[in-house]
Design a protein around this motif. Structure first.
Motif, mmCIF file in Angstrom:
data_model
loop_
_atom_site.group_PDB
_atom_site.id
_atom_site.type_symbol
_atom_site.label_atom_id
_atom_site.label_comp_id
_atom_site.label_asym_id
_atom_site.label_seq_id
_atom_site.Cartn_x
_atom_site.Cartn_y
_atom_site.Cartn_z
ATOM 1 N N ALA A 16 -5.802 -0.551 2.027
ATOM 2 C CA ALA A 16 -4.525 -0.998 2.603
ATOM 3 C C ALA A 16 -4.534 -2.499 2.826
ATOM 4 O O ALA A 16 -3.538 -3.206 2.562
ATOM 5 C CB ALA A 16 -4.256 -0.246 3.911
ATOM 6 N N LEU A 17 -5.679 -3.000 3.313
ATOM 7 C CA LEU A 17 -5.745 -4.455 3.511
ATOM 8 C C LEU A 17 -5.612 -5.202 2.193
ATOM 9 O O LEU A 17 -4.981 -6.267 2.092
ATOM 10 C CB LEU A 17 -7.051 -4.805 4.209
ATOM 11 C CG LEU A 17 -7.194 -4.322 5.674
ATOM 12 C CD1 LEU A 17 -8.588 -4.659 6.207
ATOM 13 C CD2 LEU A 17 -6.120 -4.965 6.530
ATOM 14 N N VAL A 19 -4.014 -4.207 -0.455
ATOM 15 C CA VAL A 19 -2.604 -4.138 -0.900
ATOM 16 C C VAL A 19 -1.750 -5.138 -0.127
ATOM 17 O O VAL A 19 -0.893 -5.861 -0.702
ATOM 18 C CB VAL A 19 -2.074 -2.698 -0.736
ATOM 19 C CG1 VAL A 19 -0.563 -2.653 -0.991
ATOM 20 C CG2 VAL A 19 -2.796 -1.751 -1.669
ATOM 21 N N VAL A 20 -1.949 -5.204 1.184
ATOM 22 C CA VAL A 20 -1.180 -6.158 1.994
ATOM 23 C C VAL A 20 -1.459 -7.583 1.550
ATOM 24 O O VAL A 20 -0.565 -8.441 1.437
ATOM 25 C CB VAL A 20 -1.485 -5.941 3.483
ATOM 26 C CG1 VAL A 20 -0.850 -7.055 4.323
ATOM 27 C CG2 VAL A 20 -0.985 -4.587 3.947
ATOM 28 N N PHE A 21 -2.755 -7.846 1.298
ATOM 29 C CA PHE A 21 -3.121 -9.198 0.868
ATOM 30 C C PHE A 21 -2.463 -9.557 -0.464
ATOM 31 O O PHE A 21 -1.957 -10.664 -0.663
ATOM 32 C CB PHE A 21 -4.641 -9.285 0.763
ATOM 33 C CG PHE A 21 -5.121 -10.595 0.254
ATOM 34 C CD1 PHE A 21 -5.194 -11.700 1.086
ATOM 35 C CD2 PHE A 21 -5.515 -10.736 -1.089
ATOM 36 C CE1 PHE A 21 -5.637 -12.910 0.609
ATOM 37 C CE2 PHE A 21 -5.944 -11.959 -1.568
ATOM 38 C CZ PHE A 21 -6.021 -13.049 -0.724
ATOM 39 N N VAL A 23 0.318 -8.281 -1.678
ATOM 40 C CA VAL A 23 1.766 -8.457 -1.476
ATOM 41 C C VAL A 23 2.066 -9.809 -0.851
ATOM 42 O O VAL A 23 2.984 -10.544 -1.291
ATOM 43 C CB VAL A 23 2.322 -7.304 -0.621
ATOM 44 C CG1 VAL A 23 3.785 -7.587 -0.237
ATOM 45 C CG2 VAL A 23 2.210 -5.981 -1.361
ATOM 46 N N VAL A 24 1.314 -10.182 0.184
ATOM 47 C CA VAL A 24 1.530 -11.484 0.828
ATOM 48 C C VAL A 24 1.271 -12.624 -0.139
ATOM 49 O O VAL A 24 1.991 -13.621 -0.190
ATOM 50 C CB VAL A 24 0.658 -11.591 2.100
ATOM 51 C CG1 VAL A 24 0.732 -12.997 2.671
ATOM 52 C CG2 VAL A 24 1.083 -10.565 3.138
#
Length: 392
Positions: A16-17, A19-21, A23-24
């Motif tokens: 999840a981290l 994926v967030v990274f 996306v950001v």
């Protein structure tokens, strides 16, 4: 089974981290710049490039957008500023600045706040310009003040990447006491102009009146002169005709004596005559009178008596008759009166216009009247005019 559950949870958290990274990173890497705007990009705190309109990619967490700059022409209105004129009067002036950013890099890195810088520069320049003018020049020299302000501001803001297009003075408000004095001065000026216009109107009226009196005097004098000439010609013609008729009638001494006696009471009829005398030698006076009417000039040897019924006047001694037909004279007088009325009406309608010398042409002796279309009444036959007698 229970030992693998913490590992699976940790794997899910890590995924999840990630994926967030991602996306950001994608969000920070892709930038769309709108039209008429520019973005300044810094890489690790140092200026990198300027992005124009369109799609751009950045290196996440390394490149960042420092500022967004609007490239359109901007309008800024500054609050009223008190300014002292050269005659020590405080006036309040509102200014409007039209400027455009031409270099986004200079507008961001050369000055912290270019709007505030333009405002302060406008105030100081305005005080310098207005300080060299008095109140009257300040109120009437807006274009000159605008030109000076624009020149100074454009030169000073050039190194900031800004071009000043126009500078306008929106309002110039003098003190209330000065406004009262200006209103009194304006009222006095209007009263002066009104007095001048009134005097000019009176002047034009007097000129037109004098010109009309002049024309009337000229016409009156010309009429009196013509009347005197015609009267003298008539009296001269009458005297000569009476003289010729007496000699052609061959009056005898008795008739002459009778006429003489009829004339003596008329001589004494004047109130200033208290008495009149009858000649003692009446017969001798009548003899001399008869001899004079008979053409006797003496008893000399060269004297030749004139035949009875003859006249001492020859055929060509009587002057020709210069009298015109009464109907024609009356019609001509009416035409001249209509022309004079038209001239007076035209002069009244054209009040204030300089006098035209051609209007006086028909009033000068020896010069015909100004050609005009005679009114129908003037051309009609005169009913009250006496019939024209035969020429003598």
């Amino acid at each position: 089974m229970t030992g693998s559950e913490p590992g699976q949870i940790a794997a899910f958290v890590v995924l999840a981290l990630v994926v967030v990274f991602v996306v950001v990173a994608l969000v920070r890497a892709v930038r769309v710049v709108p039209q008429a705007e520019a973005m300044l990009v810094e890489r690790l705190g140092r200026y990198s490039r300027t992005m124009d309109a369109g799609l751009h990619l950045l290196i996440p967490f390394i490149d960042r957008v420092r500022a967004r700059v609007d490239l359109r022409e901007q309008v800024v209105s500054f609050p009223p500023q008190p300014v002292i004129t050269s005659d020590n009067l405080v006036v309040s002036i509102d200014t409007v600045i039209y400027f455009q950013v031409t270099s986004p890099k200079d507008a961001v890195y050369e000055i912290a706040n270019y709007i505030q810088g333009i405002e302060q520069l406008t105030v100081t320049t305005l005080r310098n310009v207005i300080g060299s003018m008095d109140l009257e020049q300040t109120l009437t020299s807006r274009d000159q003040i605008n030109g000076q302000l624009r020149g100074v501001l454009d030169e000073a803001t050039g190194r900031w990447g800004i071009r000043v297009n126009r500078v306008e003075l929106k309002a110039i408000d003098p003190p209330a006491s000065v406004q009262g004095s200006m209103e009194q001065q304006m009222r006095a000026e209007r009263d002066r102009r009104a007095a001048i216009l009134t005097a000019e109107g009176v002047k034009q009226s007097q000129i037109l009146t004098a010109e009309g009196e002049k024309q009337a005097a000229i016409l009156r004098a010309e009429g009196e002169a013509q009347s005197a000439i015609l009267r003298a010609e008539g009296e001269s013609r009458a005297i000569l005709q009476v003289f010729d008729a007496v000699h052609r009638g061959d009056a005898d001494p008795k008739l002459l004596a009778y006429q003489y006696l009829q004339t003596l009471p008329k001589i004494a009829s004047s109130p200033s005559n208290k008495m009149w005398f009858l000649p003692a030698e009446l017969s001798g006076a009548l003899g001399w009178l008869s001899k004079g009417f008979s053409g006797g000039e003496g008893d000399g040897p060269d004297y030749t008596p004139r035949p009875a019924g003859s006249s001492p006047l020859a055929e060509g001694d009587l002057p020709p008759v210069s009298l015109t037909d009464p109907s024609e004279a009356l019609a001509e007088a009416r035409r001249e009166s209509a022309a004079a009325t038209a001239d007076a009406t035209s002069a009244g309608n054209l009040s204030g216009v300089p006098f035209d010398p051609s209007a006086e042409r028909g009033q000068r002796p020896g010069v015909g009247p100004v050609p005009r279309t005679a009114p129908p009444a003037a051309a009609a036959p005169v009913e009250d005019a006496p019939p024209a007698g035969p020429a003598v």
